[in-house]
Design an enzyme around this catalytic site. Structure first.
Site, short mmCIF file in Angstrom:
data_model
loop_
_atom_site.label_atom_id
_atom_site.label_comp_id
_atom_site.label_asym_id
_atom_site.label_seq_id
_atom_site.Cartn_x
_atom_site.Cartn_y
_atom_site.Cartn_z
CB VAL A 1 -0.94 0.01 1.22
CG1 VAL A 1 -1.74 1.31 1.26
CG2 VAL A 1 -1.88 -1.19 1.17
N PRO A 2 1.07 1.88 -1.14
CG PRO A 2 0.80 2.74 -3.30
CD PRO A 2 0.24 1.72 -2.35
CB CYS A 3 1.39 5.27 2.82
SG CYS A 3 2.68 4.32 3.63
CG HIS A 4 6.26 5.11 -0.99
ND1 HIS A 4 5.66 3.86 -0.85
CD2 HIS A 4 6.69 5.18 -2.27
CE1 HIS A 4 5.74 3.22 -2.01
NE2 HIS A 4 6.37 4.01 -2.89
#
EC number: 2.1.1.63
Length: 174
Positions: A139-142
């Site tokens: 989950v690419p919260c970056h």
């Protein structure tokens, strides 16, 4: 169970830790083993606080390789979603995580405000969900940034910059 593995990425060691029971319950990563183990302890405490049964008994798993493949761009984030348990995640957080993973692709970023608008919620709510994301990398919260710059990242700004640069992101202002 816990699987930990070291990988070489762009001349750097990356330690990936995955807590799992059937499916992935949580993910962490760090540049050193010691740092990873501390983050895994914190992640386990967070998950237990959300009534997720967590075991840190070490057991080999293909999940570390799966996370690595997403990290280096060999596997699309969205393809790894079915491997996440979503235990202890609120319905709102799950909606945010799934939308982000399906819509903000490798090499791109989105602002907290734009993500909030897409989900018809507030930037503060989106920021809270990002802070509580137990599945970084998949989950690419970056990829969620501030209008003024890179924004925050629960695992550290150096790690966020590393991930964005690895994905080819050159600018991270909205």
């Amino acid at each position: 169970m816990l699987a930990v593995e070291r990988f070489g990425v762009n001349g750097r060691d990356i330690w990936i830790g995955v807590i799992f029971h059937g499916r992935i319950q949580g993910i962490s990563f760090a540049f050193t083993r010691g740092e990873l183990l501390e983050r895994i302890r914190n992640l386990a405490e967070f998950l237990r606080g959300r009534d997720v049964r967590v075991s840190l008994d070490v057991q080999p798993s293909n999940y570390t390789e799966l996370v690595y493949r997403v990290l280096i761009g060999e596997l699309e984030n969205e393809k790894a979603l079915p491997e996440l348990s979503f235990e202890g995640v609120t319905p709102f957080e799950r909606r945010v995580y799934e939308w982000l993973t399906k819509n903000v692709k490798r090499g791109t970023v989105i602002t907290y405000g734009s993500l909030a608008k897409a989900l018809e919620t507030s930037p503060r709510a989106v920021g809270g969900a990002m802070k509580r994301n137990p599945y970084p990398i998949i989950v690419p919260c970056h990829r969620v940034v501030s209008r003024e710059g890179i924004g925050h990242y629960n695992l550290g700004i150096e790690e966020k910059k590393f991930l964005l640069e690895l994905e080819g992101v050159k600018e991270w202002t909205g």
